[in-house]
Scaffold this motif. Structure first.
Motif, PDB file in Angstrom:
ATOM      1  N   GLY A 157      -5.018  -3.795   9.796  1.00  0.00           N
ATOM      2  CA  GLY A 157      -3.970  -3.940  10.792  1.00  0.00           C
ATOM      3  C   GLY A 157      -2.680  -4.526  10.244  1.00  0.00           C
ATOM      4  O   GLY A 157      -1.703  -4.672  10.970  1.00  0.00           O
ATOM      5  N   VAL A 158      -2.652  -4.852   8.959  1.00  0.00           N
ATOM      6  CA  VAL A 158      -1.451  -5.415   8.323  1.00  0.00           C
ATOM      7  C   VAL A 158      -0.800  -4.335   7.477  1.00  0.00           C
ATOM      8  O   VAL A 158      -1.480  -3.568   6.795  1.00  0.00           O
ATOM      9  CB  VAL A 158      -1.824  -6.627   7.426  1.00  0.00           C
ATOM     10  N   ARG A 159       0.504  -4.284   7.501  1.00  0.00           N
ATOM     11  CA  ARG A 159       1.276  -3.349   6.678  1.00  0.00           C
ATOM     12  C   ARG A 159       1.502  -3.990   5.308  1.00  0.00           C
ATOM     13  O   ARG A 159       2.042  -5.099   5.229  1.00  0.00           O
ATOM     14  CB  ARG A 159       2.602  -3.118   7.372  1.00  0.00           C
ATOM     15  N   VAL A 160       1.098  -3.313   4.226  1.00  0.00           N
ATOM     16  CA  VAL A 160       1.179  -3.877   2.876  1.00  0.00           C
ATOM     17  C   VAL A 160       2.202  -3.085   2.063  1.00  0.00           C
ATOM     18  O   VAL A 160       2.061  -1.870   1.911  1.00  0.00           O
ATOM     19  CB  VAL A 160      -0.195  -3.840   2.171  1.00  0.00           C
ATOM     20  N   ARG A 161       3.214  -3.767   1.558  1.00  0.00           N
ATOM     21  CA  ARG A 161       4.202  -3.124   0.676  1.00  0.00           C
ATOM     22  C   ARG A 161       3.544  -2.823  -0.667  1.00  0.00           C
ATOM     23  O   ARG A 161       2.825  -3.650  -1.206  1.00  0.00           O
ATOM     24  CB  ARG A 161       5.412  -4.017   0.450  1.00  0.00           C
ATOM     25  N   ILE A 162       3.844  -1.630  -1.204  1.00  0.00           N
ATOM     26  CA  ILE A 162       3.242  -1.180  -2.451  1.00  0.00           C
ATOM     27  C   ILE A 162       4.338  -0.913  -3.489  1.00  0.00           C
ATOM     28  O   ILE A 162       5.369  -0.333  -3.169  1.00  0.00           O
ATOM     29  CB  ILE A 162       2.420   0.116  -2.216  1.00  0.00           C
ATOM     30  N   ALA A 163       4.093  -1.339  -4.726  1.00  0.00           N
ATOM     31  CA  ALA A 163       4.984  -1.071  -5.851  1.00  0.00           C
ATOM     32  C   ALA A 163       4.207  -0.293  -6.891  1.00  0.00           C
ATOM     33  O   ALA A 163       3.029  -0.569  -7.121  1.00  0.00           O
ATOM     34  CB  ALA A 163       5.491  -2.376  -6.447  1.00  0.00           C
ATOM     35  N   GLY A 164       4.841   0.690  -7.509  1.00  0.00           N
ATOM     36  CA  GLY A 164       4.153   1.444  -8.545  1.00  0.00           C
ATOM     37  C   GLY A 164       4.841   2.747  -8.878  1.00  0.00           C
ATOM     38  O   GLY A 164       6.072   2.801  -8.993  1.00  0.00           O
ATOM     39  N   LEU A 165       4.067   3.790  -8.981  1.00  0.00           N
ATOM     40  CA  LEU A 165       4.560   5.094  -9.412  1.00  0.00           C
ATOM     41  C   LEU A 165       5.685   5.617  -8.535  1.00  0.00           C
ATOM     42  O   LEU A 165       6.626   6.235  -9.021  1.00  0.00           O
ATOM     43  CB  LEU A 165       3.399   6.101  -9.439  1.00  0.00           C
ATOM     44  N   PHE A 166       5.641   5.345  -7.241  1.00  0.00           N
ATOM     45  CA  PHE A 166       6.630   5.884  -6.316  1.00  0.00           C
ATOM     46  C   PHE A 166       7.811   4.951  -6.088  1.00  0.00           C
ATOM     47  O   PHE A 166       8.647   5.197  -5.235  1.00  0.00           O
ATOM     48  CB  PHE A 166       5.965   6.242  -4.980  1.00  0.00           C
TER      49      PHE A 166
END
Length: 188
Positions: free
Chosen positions: A92-101
């Motif tokens: 239910g939590v929105r998680v910011r993602i860092a990486g290839l994109f």
């Protein structure tokens, strides 16, 4: 400077940091941090070609896995902030993602620690940890700065601190490495 970086071997991170994981994750695309709602310690979300995983930032254990996340929940392309829905204790939590994109992680801890990614021989990137600005420009390796990770076998995806500054994560296309300075959970 290039020769100085090339001569610096990989060494363990200094105290109070301790390495807690080097987990294989094939097809790793990106990572992000979220706080555990019950304990507030760091959790690391991993997005890969084989689904999503959640790692404990204090123990390094994988605590949740979704091999087939719902495509409707996967909005990386629609959202420039690059996020994914949490799972397990972070559901239910929105998680910011860092990486290839794209995206990025914190490069400072808030209390003097700093990470820097350098490429003296591209594409083999190195992750350097320093305290109070002791990057390779000043001070001795192993005293003011430490070469803690060398990406010579896989492509570096992301490296950074958790928002709390208690966890360091380094992600490549094939694995996740974690360091912490958080307290270990008490054994019951």
């Amino acid at each position: 400077m290039r020769q100085r970086l090339l001569a610096a071997p990989v060494v363990p991170a200094p105290a109070p940091w301790r390495r807690i994981a080097c987990a294989p994750v094939g097809g790793l695309l990106g990572i992000g941090f979220v706080s555990h709602p019950g304990t507030d310690h760091d959790l690391v979300m991993v997005v890969s070609n084989d689904g999503h995983g959640l790692f404990d930032g204090v123990t390094g254990e994988k605590i949740a896995r979704d091999r087939d996340p719902d495509d409707e929940d996967d909005s990386r392309e629609a959202d420039p902030a690059l996020w994914c829905p949490g799972l397990g204790p972070a559901a239910g939590v929105r998680v910011r993602i860092a990486g290839l994109f794209g995206g990025d992680l914190h490069t400072t801890s808030g209390d003097g620690w700093k990470l820097e990614v350098v490429s003296p021989v591209w594409p083999n990137e190195r992750v350097l940890l320093s305290r109070d600005g002791g990057l390779p420009h000043t001070g001795a390796h192993g005293e003011h700065w430490w070469h803690i990770f060398h990406s010579d076998y896989s492509e570096l995806r992301a490296a950074g601190f958790s928002p709390s500054g208690q966890t360091i994560a380094v992600a490549t296309s094939s694995d996740l490495s974690l360091w912490t300075r958080g307290r270990r959970p008490q054994q019951g």
